[in-house]
Motif scaffolding. Structure first.
Motif, PDB file in Angstrom:
ATOM      1  N   SER A  14      64.601  68.763   2.414  1.00  0.00           N
ATOM      2  CA  SER A  14      64.582  69.518   0.654  1.00  0.00           C
ATOM      3  C   SER A  14      63.940  71.099   1.163  1.00  0.00           C
ATOM      4  O   SER A  14      63.707  71.219   1.625  1.00  0.00           O
ATOM      5  CB  SER A  14      63.539  68.613  -0.166  1.00  0.00           C
ATOM      6  N   ASP A  20      58.124  69.377  -3.238  1.00  0.00           N
ATOM      7  CA  ASP A  20      57.194  68.719  -2.594  1.00  0.00           C
ATOM      8  C   ASP A  20      56.775  69.546  -1.689  1.00  0.00           C
ATOM      9  O   ASP A  20      56.570  70.411  -1.348  1.00  0.00           O
ATOM     10  CB  ASP A  20      57.658  67.630  -1.962  1.00  0.00           C
ATOM     11  N   THR A  23      58.691  70.453   2.019  1.00  0.00           N
ATOM     12  CA  THR A  23      58.763  71.578   1.104  1.00  0.00           C
ATOM     13  C   THR A  23      58.645  73.306   0.734  1.00  0.00           C
ATOM     14  O   THR A  23      58.136  73.907   1.642  1.00  0.00           O
ATOM     15  CB  THR A  23      60.019  71.755  -0.285  1.00  0.00           C
ATOM     16  N   TYR A  72      66.265  64.280  -5.087  1.00  0.00           N
ATOM     17  CA  TYR A  72      66.716  64.778  -3.789  1.00  0.00           C
ATOM     18  C   TYR A  72      67.863  63.523  -3.183  1.00  0.00           C
ATOM     19  O   TYR A  72      68.928  63.996  -3.779  1.00  0.00           O
ATOM     20  CB  TYR A  72      65.395  63.510  -2.839  1.00  0.00           C
ATOM     21  N   SER A 124      56.363  62.067   7.009  1.00  0.00           N
ATOM     22  CA  SER A 124      55.961  61.605   6.092  1.00  0.00           C
ATOM     23  C   SER A 124      55.660  59.378   6.089  1.00  0.00           C
ATOM     24  O   SER A 124      56.071  59.348   7.596  1.00  0.00           O
ATOM     25  CB  SER A 124      56.976  61.312   5.106  1.00  0.00           C
ATOM     26  N   GLY A 217      52.314  65.016  -8.105  1.00  0.00           N
ATOM     27  CA  GLY A 217      53.195  64.628  -7.092  1.00  0.00           C
ATOM     28  C   GLY A 217      54.412  64.261  -7.753  1.00  0.00           C
ATOM     29  O   GLY A 217      55.049  63.917  -8.456  1.00  0.00           O
ATOM     30  N   GLN A 218      55.480  63.308  -6.791  1.00  0.00           N
ATOM     31  CA  GLN A 218      56.312  62.263  -7.062  1.00  0.00           C
ATOM     32  C   GLN A 218      56.162  61.070  -8.146  1.00  0.00           C
ATOM     33  O   GLN A 218      54.716  60.489  -7.768  1.00  0.00           O
ATOM     34  CB  GLN A 218      56.863  61.799  -5.780  1.00  0.00           C
ATOM     35  N   LYS A 223      53.034  56.244  -5.219  1.00  0.00           N
ATOM     36  CA  LYS A 223      51.912  56.821  -5.714  1.00  0.00           C
ATOM     37  C   LYS A 223      50.201  56.388  -6.620  1.00  0.00           C
ATOM     38  O   LYS A 223      49.688  56.974  -6.427  1.00  0.00           O
ATOM     39  CB  LYS A 223      52.073  57.914  -5.884  1.00  0.00           C
ATOM     40  N   GLY A 246      55.584  66.574 -12.397  1.00  0.00           N
ATOM     41  CA  GLY A 246      56.351  66.460 -11.078  1.00  0.00           C
ATOM     42  C   GLY A 246      57.566  65.244 -11.757  1.00  0.00           C
ATOM     43  O   GLY A 246      57.530  65.008 -12.812  1.00  0.00           O
ATOM     44  N   GLY A 248      60.211  61.685 -10.753  1.00  0.00           N
ATOM     45  CA  GLY A 248      60.204  60.978 -10.018  1.00  0.00           C
ATOM     46  C   GLY A 248      61.405  59.282 -10.757  1.00  0.00           C
ATOM     47  O   GLY A 248      61.065  59.653 -12.227  1.00  0.00           O
ATOM     48  N   VAL A 272      58.223  68.996 -13.479  1.00  0.00           N
ATOM     49  CA  VAL A 272      58.140  70.123 -12.438  1.00  0.00           C
ATOM     50  C   VAL A 272      57.763  70.980 -13.001  1.00  0.00           C
ATOM     51  O   VAL A 272      57.782  71.735 -14.013  1.00  0.00           O
ATOM     52  CB  VAL A 272      58.979  69.945 -11.947  1.00  0.00           C
ATOM     53  N   ASP A 296      51.011  58.302   1.187  1.00  0.00           N
ATOM     54  CA  ASP A 296      50.561  59.612   1.357  1.00  0.00           C
ATOM     55  C   ASP A 296      49.908  59.620   3.320  1.00  0.00           C
ATOM     56  O   ASP A 296      49.113  59.187   3.629  1.00  0.00           O
ATOM     57  CB  ASP A 296      50.476  60.447   0.953  1.00  0.00           C
TER      58      ASP A 296
END
Length: 390
Positions: A14, A20, A23, A72, A124, A217-218, A223, A246, A248, A272, A296
């Protein structure tokens, strides 16, 4: 060999416009390497949205969207003859893979073909990612391939010590090196941070008496986004505002949940935010950063919140919570909405505690990328020289 004569390759699945933590890490590696005069190349899957870039090489290769993990994309370099030509004509000094999938395999190809060292960072919990969309037999097969990639690397880095537990659980037995991630936000003093927080709330149109909670975040179930929404539902008697930043796969479910619970006036999804300056305002405007994730490893978002004086509530026993001392530079909760709500309720009545813990978080968790990259470049040079003596 002078470092400027060859190219430092950074490989990741990515890159902007996909945003993210990994990235952002790659972006900061690129920035600091270019500023130091080192020729740098990023290798990543093609994206239909192209963002401007300058000062480094960018090789993109054929990709298709991953529908279960928007935005993604998965790269298919075997279907793209141009990527092989570009890689073969580029003289690399070292390649650093930040992902074990298609970009990582390209990095491994370059390392073997050009006889240069391969560094791989374990960012990850890949098994958790795979279990979301693949049957168990396929997860086992892909995990074997992932671990074979890390076993083929010359050096494996992890972003904090506790990540070793995950890597060992996955079966890796080689040497691991802790190389932390950094922060690209900065404030000259905590007094300046406190003043900035007040102005940030004004810019975002938040009422002075509102307690602002934040997640960045995502937007995925791993999460803990559902725990957050349910926690806010238990705080109806308090002037609490929850902000999500974010995107997702769980966004639609989150919106439905918010409507069903009647929380539309209390919970807002911003999508985002590409501007780092505007994102800085969100971190600053928040009183608390909520991050109920066992998924995470070493989330940058917790450190980004910390530099803006915003302490986090993390899950007790999570890998991410390794850097948190409960009540000193953050707070630890159980994996339930009730536990999160109880901590928020207690802190609503003790703003001095939030400020004290926020100050400690800023002092202990916010290490700038400039310091990190000085260390990284020294490590790169040692790895290159050591490889040449083998």
């Amino acid at each position: 060999m002078r470092s400027g004569e060859k190219v430092y390759g950074l490989f990741n699945d990515s890159f902007p416009p996909v945003l993210d933590g990994v990235t952002l890490t790659v972006q900061n590696y690129v920035k600091k390497l270019v500023e130091s005069g080192r020729k740098t190349c990023v290798v990543t899957p093609w994206n239909p949205v192209q963002e401007p870039y300058d000062g480094f090489l960018l090789y993109r290769y054929f990709s298709l969207p991953i529908f279960s993990r928007h935005p993604y994309r998965y790269g298919y370099p075997k279907l793209d003859p141009f990527i092989w030509r570009n890689l073969n004509r580029t003289p690399f000094a070292l390649v650093h893979a930040h992902c074990p999938f298609s970009s990582g395999r390209l990095a491994l190809h370059v390392a073997r073909k050009q006889h240069v060292p391969l560094v791989a960072t374990f960012h990850s919990k890949y098994k958790t990612d795979l279990e979301h969309s693949l049957p168990s037999w396929m997860v086992r097969r892909v995990m074997r391939r992932i671990m074979s990639f890390f076993e083929a690397a010359d050096h494996v880095w992890i972003p904090q010590q506790r990540v070793e537990d995950t890597v060992r659980e996955y079966g890796y037995r080689g040497k691991l090196t802790v190389v932390e991630n950094g922060i690209d936000f900065s404030m000259s003093s905590f007094a300046d941070t406190s003043a900035y927080k007040v102005e940030a709330r004004k810019r975002l149109g938040l009422a002075p008496d509102e307690m602002v909670l934040l997640f960045v975040g995502q937007h995925i179930k791993e999460k803990g986004v559902e725990i957050i929404i349910n926690a806010v539902d238990r705080l109806r008697d308090l002037p609490v505002k929850m902000l999500f930043v974010g995107t997702g796969y769980a966004v639609d479910e989150m919106n439905s949940m918010i409507k069903q619970l009647g929380l539309s006036g209390r919970v807002k999804l911003y999508g985002v935010i590409g501007s780092r300056q505007r994102l800085m305002d969100f971190y600053a405007a928040a009183h608390l950063f909520l991050f109920p994730s066992f998924y995470d490893n070493a989330p940058l978002v917790v450190r980004e919140a910390a530099v803006m004086g915003t302490p986090s509530i993390l899950l007790r026993g999570s890998t991410a919570a390794e850097v948190i001392a409960d009540g000193f530079n953050g707070f630890l909760a159980e994996n339930t909405p009730e536990s999160y709500a109880d901590i928020v309720r207690r802190l609503f009545a003790d703003k001095d505690c939030i400020m004290r813990v926020g100050r400690n978080a800023s002092a202990t968790l916010a290490r700038p990328w400039s310091d990190i990259m000085d260390d990284v470049m020294q490590r790169y040079q040692y790895i290159i020289e050591s490889y040449g003596r083998r």
